[in-house]
Write an enzyme that holds these catalytic residues in place. Structure first.
Site, PDB file in Angstrom:
ATOM      1  N   ASP A   9      91.225  -1.380  50.610  1.00 26.15           N
ATOM      2  CA  ASP A   9      91.493  -2.504  49.624  1.00 26.15           C
ATOM      3  C   ASP A   9      93.251  -2.818  49.800  1.00 26.15           C
ATOM      4  O   ASP A   9      93.668  -1.089  49.428  1.00 26.15           O
ATOM      5  CB  ASP A   9      91.478  -2.560  48.281  1.00 26.15           C
ATOM      6  CG  ASP A   9      91.004  -4.361  47.704  1.00 26.15           C
ATOM      7  OD1 ASP A   9      91.747  -4.661  48.339  1.00 26.15           O
ATOM      8  OD2 ASP A   9      89.729  -4.683  48.067  1.00 26.15           O
ATOM      9  N   TYR A  11      70.850 -24.899  57.084  1.00 32.80           N
ATOM     10  CA  TYR A  11      71.415 -23.837  57.501  1.00 32.80           C
ATOM     11  C   TYR A  11      70.170 -22.479  58.175  1.00 32.80           C
ATOM     12  O   TYR A  11      70.136 -21.827  57.624  1.00 32.80           O
ATOM     13  CB  TYR A  11      72.918 -23.401  57.107  1.00 32.80           C
ATOM     14  CG  TYR A  11      74.331 -24.663  57.254  1.00 32.80           C
ATOM     15  CD1 TYR A  11      74.221 -24.687  57.422  1.00 32.80           C
ATOM     16  CD2 TYR A  11      75.047 -24.008  55.981  1.00 32.80           C
ATOM     17  CE1 TYR A  11      75.138 -26.367  57.108  1.00 32.80           C
ATOM     18  CE2 TYR A  11      76.396 -24.655  56.236  1.00 32.80           C
ATOM     19  CZ  TYR A  11      75.959 -26.153  56.436  1.00 32.80           C
ATOM     20  OH  TYR A  11      76.952 -26.777  56.513  1.00 32.80           O
ATOM     21  N   ILE A  66      82.298  -8.824  45.145  1.00 29.02           N
ATOM     22  CA  ILE A  66      82.017  -8.715  46.115  1.00 29.02           C
ATOM     23  C   ILE A  66      82.155  -6.897  46.898  1.00 29.02           C
ATOM     24  O   ILE A  66      80.695  -6.395  46.208  1.00 29.02           O
ATOM     25  CB  ILE A  66      81.301  -9.613  47.017  1.00 29.02           C
ATOM     26  CG1 ILE A  66      80.568 -10.362  46.797  1.00 29.02           C
ATOM     27  CG2 ILE A  66      79.827  -8.621  48.052  1.00 29.02           C
ATOM     28  CD1 ILE A  66      80.636 -11.693  48.057  1.00 29.02           C
ATOM     29  N   PHE A 117      84.235  -6.087  54.247  1.00 24.80           N
ATOM     30  CA  PHE A 117      84.128  -7.112  53.270  1.00 24.80           C
ATOM     31  C   PHE A 117      85.912  -8.074  53.138  1.00 24.80           C
ATOM     32  O   PHE A 117      85.887  -8.160  51.222  1.00 24.80           O
ATOM     33  CB  PHE A 117      83.904  -6.725  52.159  1.00 24.80           C
ATOM     34  CG  PHE A 117      81.731  -7.366  52.073  1.00 24.80           C
ATOM     35  CD1 PHE A 117      81.463  -8.100  51.790  1.00 24.80           C
ATOM     36  CD2 PHE A 117      81.254  -6.258  52.740  1.00 24.80           C
ATOM     37  CE1 PHE A 117      80.012  -8.488  51.292  1.00 24.80           C
ATOM     38  CE2 PHE A 117      80.375  -6.230  53.251  1.00 24.80           C
ATOM     39  CZ  PHE A 117      79.441  -7.115  52.471  1.00 24.80           C
ATOM     40  N   SER A 129      80.153 -15.680  56.629  1.00 25.20           N
ATOM     41  CA  SER A 129      79.862 -16.599  55.623  1.00 25.20           C
ATOM     42  C   SER A 129      78.833 -17.800  56.056  1.00 25.20           C
ATOM     43  O   SER A 129      79.495 -18.307  57.786  1.00 25.20           O
ATOM     44  CB  SER A 129      81.371 -16.897  55.453  1.00 25.20           C
ATOM     45  OG  SER A 129      81.117 -18.570  55.067  1.00 25.20           O
TER      46      SER A 129
END
Length: 335
Positions: free
Chosen positions: A32, A126, A13, A71, A115
């Site tokens: 990263d 939800y 993502i 992320f 999440s």
């Protein structure tokens, strides 16, 4: 557009988000640690790549950032039950450090990739106003990240948005990971002429999210005034059973053998999906890609890869809890 920092930028993502931000004209710093991220997911236009876990981004870098898109966390939810130490370090401690560093550096906005795992045993669909009830270390870690942000957001120290994603798939999905991402797992198995592994009876309902449908809206979360201090569900609404998923994907590979069925995993839910009414109302969000269309695009991409991907059972370390209850294909490394 503003200066942005994307953690997990070499991930699935995060890599798509990096490209989207660059396309929109943003100056972007990519972060990263490459524990699961891949060089090929980094857009070649990015000039500044920090090879580090998110919690170690230097303050000197953050002082020049307008928006942080975080992320860069471990995302294997079910595995977190068996490797809680590693998930705590990377998904709680590292996230906490990045949040506090961002507040100190006076970053304007922090967009956190949370999440639907935070909802746990709440009733489906939800909704953001549901009581959260995480049932595993992964969901708990996401909720802890949200709460730290909520505290500083309500104090006016930083603008925050918690975006709750679920079952995202598409081109560049990790095909080497045997623990997460059922679409990627099934593609790997079918490309290797193996029957897909199904836990439980396969009648579990899931809503899947095609990555291209959400990236423009994740970018929008970085500047929309209407989302400040809010949680937002973002993803697909089309319900699909795991058995249906196997059938659709097997047809693309002309594979005729039956799936391999195993006992359901710990905490396996019968139906898991979200309402995206808030995203529709605030952002104008609407998922555009059907599961059939999205799988076709994803599989077409996968078929261009050479060599055929193989599972890497060493992607995650620290499996040390409830080892006697590990799913059999994980234990025997026969996914």
């Amino acid at each position: 557009m503003s200066n942005a920092l994307v953690t997990g930028a070499a991930g699935f993502i995060g890599g798509h988000l990096l490209k989207g931000l660059l396309d929109a004209g943003s100056e972007v710093i990519a972060v990263d640690d490459f524990s699961t991220g891949k060089e090929e997911n980094l857009d070649p236009r990015v000039n500044n790549v920090i090879r580090s876990v998110a919690g170690k981004v230097p303050a000197s870098i953050l002082r020049n950032i307008d928006t942080v898109y975080h992320f860069g966390e471990m995302a294997a939810e079910n595995l977190s039950l068996f490797a809680p130490d590693e998930f705590y370090l990377k998904n709680v401690i590292s996230t906490y450090k990045l949040i506090i560093s961002s507040v100190k550096a006076k970053v304007r906005r922090f967009v956190f990739a949370s999440s639907m795992a935070v909802y746990g045993n709440s009733p489906v669909p939800y909704r953001e106003q549901n009581q959260v009830d995480p049932q595993d270390p992964y969901g708990l870690a996401k909720y802890q990240g949200e709460r730290i942000l909520d505290i500083y957001g309500k104090l006016g120290a930083i603008e925050i948005v918690n975006v709750r994603l679920y079952n995202v798939y598409g081109p560049n999905i990790n095909l080497n990971d045997p623990y997460r991402g059922v679409v990627g797992i099934f593609i790997n198995q079918l490309m290797n002429n193996k029957s897909p592994v199904v836990f439980g009876d396969g009648n579990q309902q899931r809503a899947f999210t095609f990555v291209d449908d959400i990236i423009p809206f994740i970018i929008q979360l970085g500047y929309s005034q209407a989302v400040i201090n809010k949680a937002i569900n973002l993803g697909g609404n089309e319900l699909t059973t795991i058995n249906q998923l196997v059938q659709i994907m097997a047809e693309h590979f002309h594979y005729r053998n039956a799936p391999r069925y195993f006992d359901e995993r710990i905490n396996e839910k019968t139906a898991v999906y979200c309402s995206t009414d808030r995203a529709k109302e605030i952002l104008g969000f609407q998922a555009q890609t059907s599961i059939s269309q999205g799988l076709k695009k994803t599989i077409e991409w996968a078929k261009t890869l050479s060599p055929v991907p193989q599972f890497n059972y060493g992607l995650y370390k620290g499996i040390s809890v409830l080892t006697d209850r590990l799913p059999e294909p994980w234990k025997s490394k026969t996914m």
